[in-house]
Scaffold this active site. Structure first.
Site, short mmCIF file in Angstrom:
data_model
loop_
_atom_site.label_atom_id
_atom_site.label_comp_id
_atom_site.label_asym_id
_atom_site.label_seq_id
_atom_site.Cartn_x
_atom_site.Cartn_y
_atom_site.Cartn_z
CG ASP A 14 -2.17 0.77 1.07
OD1 ASP A 14 -2.17 1.73 0.27
OD2 ASP A 14 -3.17 0.43 1.71
CG ASP B 276 -4.58 5.82 0.23
OD1 ASP B 276 -5.57 5.12 0.48
OD2 ASP B 276 -4.42 6.96 0.73
CD GLU C 260 6.34 12.34 -14.90
OE1 GLU C 260 7.37 12.17 -14.20
OE2 GLU C 260 5.85 13.47 -15.11
CG HIS D 9 -8.91 -0.38 4.61
ND1 HIS D 9 -8.71 -0.54 3.25
CD2 HIS D 9 -8.35 0.82 4.92
CE1 HIS D 9 -8.06 0.51 2.78
NE2 HIS D 9 -7.83 1.35 3.76
CG ASP D 10 -11.11 3.12 3.31
OD1 ASP D 10 -10.66 3.26 4.47
OD2 ASP D 10 -10.43 3.38 2.30
#
Length: 570
Positions: free
Chosen positions: A117, A222, A267, A346-347
């Protein structure tokens, strides 16, 4: 009723544009490990890296191909690892760099991949970069987004504009040392990095190379839509929401989904391409379909498909699920890209909590048998449920910011409680009776060890269906979706002379259906079909497993059941 429902928009996709040789990530079963709650090895009540090492066998038994870890970097833990104070170290709560290196090696020895993550939008305000930026020490002076503020007619200095934090309240915080406001899309302790500064971009690339050189197989990026902001710092238009502290107060035209964000992703992909063994970039992007699809165009291996979280619920109809699936797969066919299906994370509230047991099982089967990538949040493979958390025990800043009266709706803690391994102390997660979040009281009966002894458990279903992902018919088979009636959604995976049929009854009563259309949509009419066999079925239809279906014109599907049939042709 005219038979238009049965024949409505049958969708046939030929491998979603894949070549004959799939890359390792294109058909993976991806498992999310929320590290703090997975397995505690040292008895401090918090999960850690050695805990993951000790449970790799569970991932193997669950037919996992790759897993991604929530942040493991040093952090003050204001947002439990998403506020990073050092991007190239390991938080001592989770272990050491040596522990992480052992985990990488053990993961690869088990023929699995490990994905980190990565949090590129912001750092902790305790990070050395921010502390030096605060004191205008070069080259860090403009590593973050600073603004002198808006001067009112009476001479008072106030926030630059009406931008609102995702966690609520103004997205600007004043610092006397700098005599300026800094911008934060999330908590005040999470200042946003300034991607208008080329030094920031180069530094983040160096961080990525550090971990890639360690041997990680890619990153889950994230909060990517929040990377960039409009440098004019104009007020965002109002939505009509009367609360200026609510994130929904404004339309996010200057603080989300900016074009510069996509150039940054491009990029990053160029950097990943420097490595001979393919490294992946997975994007977290809660945004509309147009903006989501652009991540494919600019080089992401895929942005997460949150449709089963955001677009459907326990009251959705069969047609809603078919539309969700068809919409994404049509986009994949057009872009010649890899699909993915996410059941939870998890959110958001847990899968079973959102849908109820039977529908959750149906979602799990869809996630695992639809084309390409399946994503599972740890605990969902045993049907874990949200845990009620008191105000006193609430840790999530999003919940704390909502106050005692509003925290239950805002907090993400209920979906983050410890994994329920068995019925021993703290559900086998820890030897400590006090864990960082309370264990769900239902662990006494709802746990992995108990389910391993039950042939109709949630975990038995997960293991049986996830094993099917290894079959060529699921790895490479074409997809056909259809509605058999208002309550029955069905889809087929077919390759050569083999087929898998999934039939889902969204009604609370038994339905009798004719499977002829479903089968003939997958095969040419001149064939001899072997009888259908029930390969697997959800809990409420478990008794059907092994049944032979010879009359496909009149098949009974139990109430709220999902049934998987297999067949071959002569």
């Amino acid at each position: 009723m005219k038979n238009i429902i049965t024949f409505c928009a049958i969708l046939l996709l030929f491998n979603l544009g894949h070549s004959k040789s799939l890359k390792w990530w294109q058909s993976m079963s991806l498992y999310q490990i929320y590290l703090r709650s997975f397995k505690d090895s040292d008895g401090d009540g918090v999960g850690d890296l050695k805990g993951v090492i000790s449970k790799l066998e569970h991932l193997i038994e669950s037919n996992v191909d790759a897993f991604w870890l929530s942040p493991i970097y040093p952090s003050p833990m204001v947002d439990f690892g998403y506020d990073i104070s050092d991007f190239v170290s390991i938080d001592k709560t989770y272990g050491t760099m040596e522990d992480f290196e052992v985990l990488i090696k053990a993961t690869h020895n088990a023929s699995m991949k490990i994905i980190m993550d990565f949090v590129p939008n912001h750092s902790s305000n305790q990070h050395e970069w921010f502390q030096k930026s605060l004191r205008s020490i070069e080259p860090y002076t403009n590593y973050y987004v600073w603004h002198k503020g808006k001067v009112l007619p009476n001479g008072t200095v106030t926030v630059p504009n009406n931008w609102v934090s995702v966690f609520g309240g103004s997205a600007w915080t004043w610092r006397e040392e700098r005599q300026a406001y800094y911008f934060h899309q999330f908590a005040p302790q999470q200042p946003d990095l300034n991607y208008e500064n080329e030094n920031v971009m180069n530094t983040i690339k160096d961080v990525m190379r550090f971990w890639l050189d360690k041997g990680v197989d890619g990153f889950r990026m994230d909060a990517v839509p929040h990377l960039c902001e409009d440098v004019r710092f104009l007020d965002e238009p109002l939505t009509g929401n009367p609360n200026p502290n609510d994130y929904g107060y404004t339309h996010k035209i200057y603080t989300k989904d900016l074009q510069h964000t996509y150039k940054i992703v491009e990029e990053w992909r160029e950097l990943l391409n420097e490595y001979l063994d393919e490294k992946v970039m997975l994007i977290e992007a809660y945004t509309n379909m147009t903006m989501t699809m652009k991540y494919y165009i600019y080089g992401a291996h895929f942005p997460f498909n949150f449709g089963f979280i955001t677009d459907t619920n326990r009251d959705s109809k069969a047609v809603d699920f078919r539309k969700l699936i068809d919409r994404w797969t049509r986009k994949m066919f057009t872009l010649r890209s890899t699909a993915n299906w996410v059941a939870g994370n998890h959110d958001k509230p847990r899968l079973v909590t959102r849908y109820g047991r039977y529908r959750a099982e149906a979602i799990t089967i869809m996630i695992l048998l639809l084309p390409d990538v399946a994503v599972t949040y740890n605990g969902d493979e045993i049907g874990m449920e949200d845990t009620w958390i008191s105000w006193k025990d609430t840790k999530d800043p999003q919940g704390r910011n909502a106050g005692k009266d509003g925290y239950e709706k805002a907090s993400r803690d209920p979906a983050r409680t410890p994994f329920q391994w068995d019925n021993s102390t703290s559900a086998g997660f820890s030897t400590n009776q006090k864990t960082w979040l309370p264990v769900n009281k239902n662990y006494v009966t709802l746990n992995l060890a108990a389910q391993k002894k039950q042939n109709n458990s949630y975990n038995a279903l997960y293991k049986a269906v996830s094993a099917m992902r290894k079959l060529p018919v699921v790895k490479r088979g074409t997809l056909t979706t259809t509605l058999l009636n208002n309550d029955i959604f069905a889809f087929t995976r077919k390759i050569n002379r083999e087929a898998v049929y999934v039939v889902i009854n969204f009604a609370n009563e038994e339905k009798t259906v004719d499977l002829t259309t479903l089968i003939y949509a997958s095969f040419m009419s001149s064939f001899i079909l072997n009888p259908l066999t029930v390969y697997y079925a959800t809990t409420n239809a478990h008794h059907l497993i092994g049944s032979i279906i010879e009359d496909i014109h009149s098949v009974k599907i139990p109430a709220s059941a999902t049934v998987i049939y297999t067949s071959a042709i002569n």
